[in-house]
Write a protein that holds these residues in place. Structure first.
Motif, PDB file in Angstrom:
ATOM      1  N   LEU A   1       0.853  -1.190   0.000  1.00 49.27           N
ATOM      2  CA  LEU A   1       0.000   0.000   0.000  1.00 49.27           C
ATOM      3  C   LEU A   1       0.887   1.238   0.000  1.00 49.27           C
ATOM      4  CD1 LEU A   1      -2.745   1.459   0.295  1.00 49.27           C
ATOM      5  CD2 LEU A   1      -2.493   1.174   2.781  1.00 49.27           C
ATOM      6  N   ASN A   2       0.661   2.109  -0.986  1.00 50.77           N
ATOM      7  CA  ASN A   2       1.414   3.357  -1.064  1.00 50.77           C
ATOM      8  C   ASN A   2       0.428   4.515  -0.950  1.00 50.77           C
ATOM      9  OD1 ASN A   2       3.065   5.537  -1.619  1.00 50.77           O
ATOM     10  ND2 ASN A   2       3.968   4.660  -3.454  1.00 50.77           N
ATOM     11  N   ILE A   3       0.519   5.263   0.145  1.00 48.98           N
ATOM     12  CA  ILE A   3      -0.319   6.448   0.347  1.00 48.98           C
ATOM     13  C   ILE A   3       0.548   7.710   0.449  1.00 48.98           C
ATOM     14  CG2 ILE A   3      -2.249   5.202   1.376  1.00 48.98           C
ATOM     15  CD1 ILE A   3      -1.284   6.110   4.107  1.00 48.98           C
ATOM     16  N   SER A   4       1.765   7.625  -0.026  1.00 50.03           N
ATOM     17  CA  SER A   4       2.712   8.734   0.065  1.00 50.03           C
ATOM     18  C   SER A   4       2.189  10.011  -0.591  1.00 50.03           C
ATOM     19  CB  SER A   4       4.032   8.350  -0.617  1.00 50.03           C
ATOM     20  OG  SER A   4       4.623   7.246   0.014  1.00 50.03           O
ATOM     21  N   TYR A   5       2.619  11.125  -0.038  1.00 53.38           N
ATOM     22  CA  TYR A   5       2.361  12.459  -0.588  1.00 53.38           C
ATOM     23  C   TYR A   5       0.889  12.800  -0.766  1.00 53.38           C
ATOM     24  CZ  TYR A   5       7.357  12.556  -1.007  1.00 53.38           C
ATOM     25  OH  TYR A   5       8.692  12.505  -0.714  1.00 53.38           O
ATOM     26  N   ASN A   6       0.065  12.274   0.098  1.00 55.41           N
ATOM     27  CA  ASN A   6      -1.298  12.768   0.277  1.00 55.41           C
ATOM     28  C   ASN A   6      -1.182  13.689   1.491  1.00 55.41           C
ATOM     29  OD1 ASN A   6      -3.426  11.421  -1.547  1.00 55.41           O
ATOM     30  ND2 ASN A   6      -2.067   9.738  -0.960  1.00 55.41           N
ATOM     31  N   LEU A   7      -0.865  14.924   1.229  1.00 56.99           N
ATOM     32  CA  LEU A   7      -0.389  15.842   2.259  1.00 56.99           C
ATOM     33  C   LEU A   7      -1.392  16.135   3.367  1.00 56.99           C
ATOM     34  CD1 LEU A   7       1.554  18.277  -0.091  1.00 56.99           C
ATOM     35  CD2 LEU A   7       2.404  16.265   1.143  1.00 56.99           C
ATOM     36  N   SER A   8      -2.667  15.867   3.139  1.00 53.36           N
ATOM     37  CA  SER A   8      -3.676  16.151   4.171  1.00 53.36           C
ATOM     38  C   SER A   8      -3.902  14.982   5.124  1.00 53.36           C
ATOM     39  CB  SER A   8      -5.002  16.552   3.518  1.00 53.36           C
ATOM     40  OG  SER A   8      -4.848  17.753   2.795  1.00 53.36           O
ATOM     41  N   ILE A   9      -3.324  13.822   4.829  1.00 52.15           N
ATOM     42  CA  ILE A   9      -3.474  12.685   5.744  1.00 52.15           C
ATOM     43  C   ILE A   9      -2.608  12.943   6.974  1.00 52.15           C
ATOM     44  CG2 ILE A   9      -3.008  10.219   6.107  1.00 52.15           C
ATOM     45  CD1 ILE A   9      -3.747   9.725   3.207  1.00 52.15           C
TER      46      ILE A   9
END
Length: 145
Positions: A110-118
């Motif tokens: 799972l890659n959720i990188s650079y979703n700055l609002s998480i």
């Protein structure tokens, strides 16, 4: 460059196993491409996706979905993908980790990188017992649940 994947697009792709639609201007896709009977990999990265159909069960053959570098803000809780192994939603606009992930029981990557609002990781990640590769790069001030 493609800008939309219409509802009838998938009807001629019933034997398709890999679908690569990256680097277009696609804003919306029909749920049908996720339901193709033999599809194993879908790459819709580097587009302008703002929405994935809310009501769909992804094909049991689907193992990898790349939705990176789009403008997605959510994935519907009603998405069912019991055999999905890899999901990349990096570089989007998510405010939270999608709750539908709890149903992705075989997810290993799972890659959720650079979703700055998480800013918070949900407890549901603990239930993904096969998850061995979790990428969280570029998330600032992330706290455990």
């Amino acid at each position: 460059k493609l800008s939309e994947i219409s509802a009838g697009f998938h009807s001629g792709l019933m034997l398709c196993t890999i679908l690569e639609l990256q680097r277009n201007n696609i804003k919306r896709v029909s749920s049908g491409i996720f339901e193709l009977p033999f599809i194993k990999e879908i790459d819709i990265s580097h587009n302008r996706l703002i929405q994935i159909s809310d009501d769909c069960r992804w094909s049991d053959s689907l193992e990898s979905v790349n939705l990176a570098h789009n403008m997605l803000t959510h994935l519907s809780v009603s998405i069912v993908a019991p055999y999905l192994r890899s999901l990349d939603i990096s570089y989007n606009r998510f405010d939270y980790v999608p709750s539908c992930l709890k149903g992705f029981k075989l997810l290993t990557s799972l890659n959720i990188s650079y979703n700055l609002s998480i800013t918070k990781l949900p407890t549901t990640l603990a239930f993904l017992k096969y998850l061995t590769n979790l990428k969280l790069e570029g998330l600032s001030d992330v706290s455990d649940p």
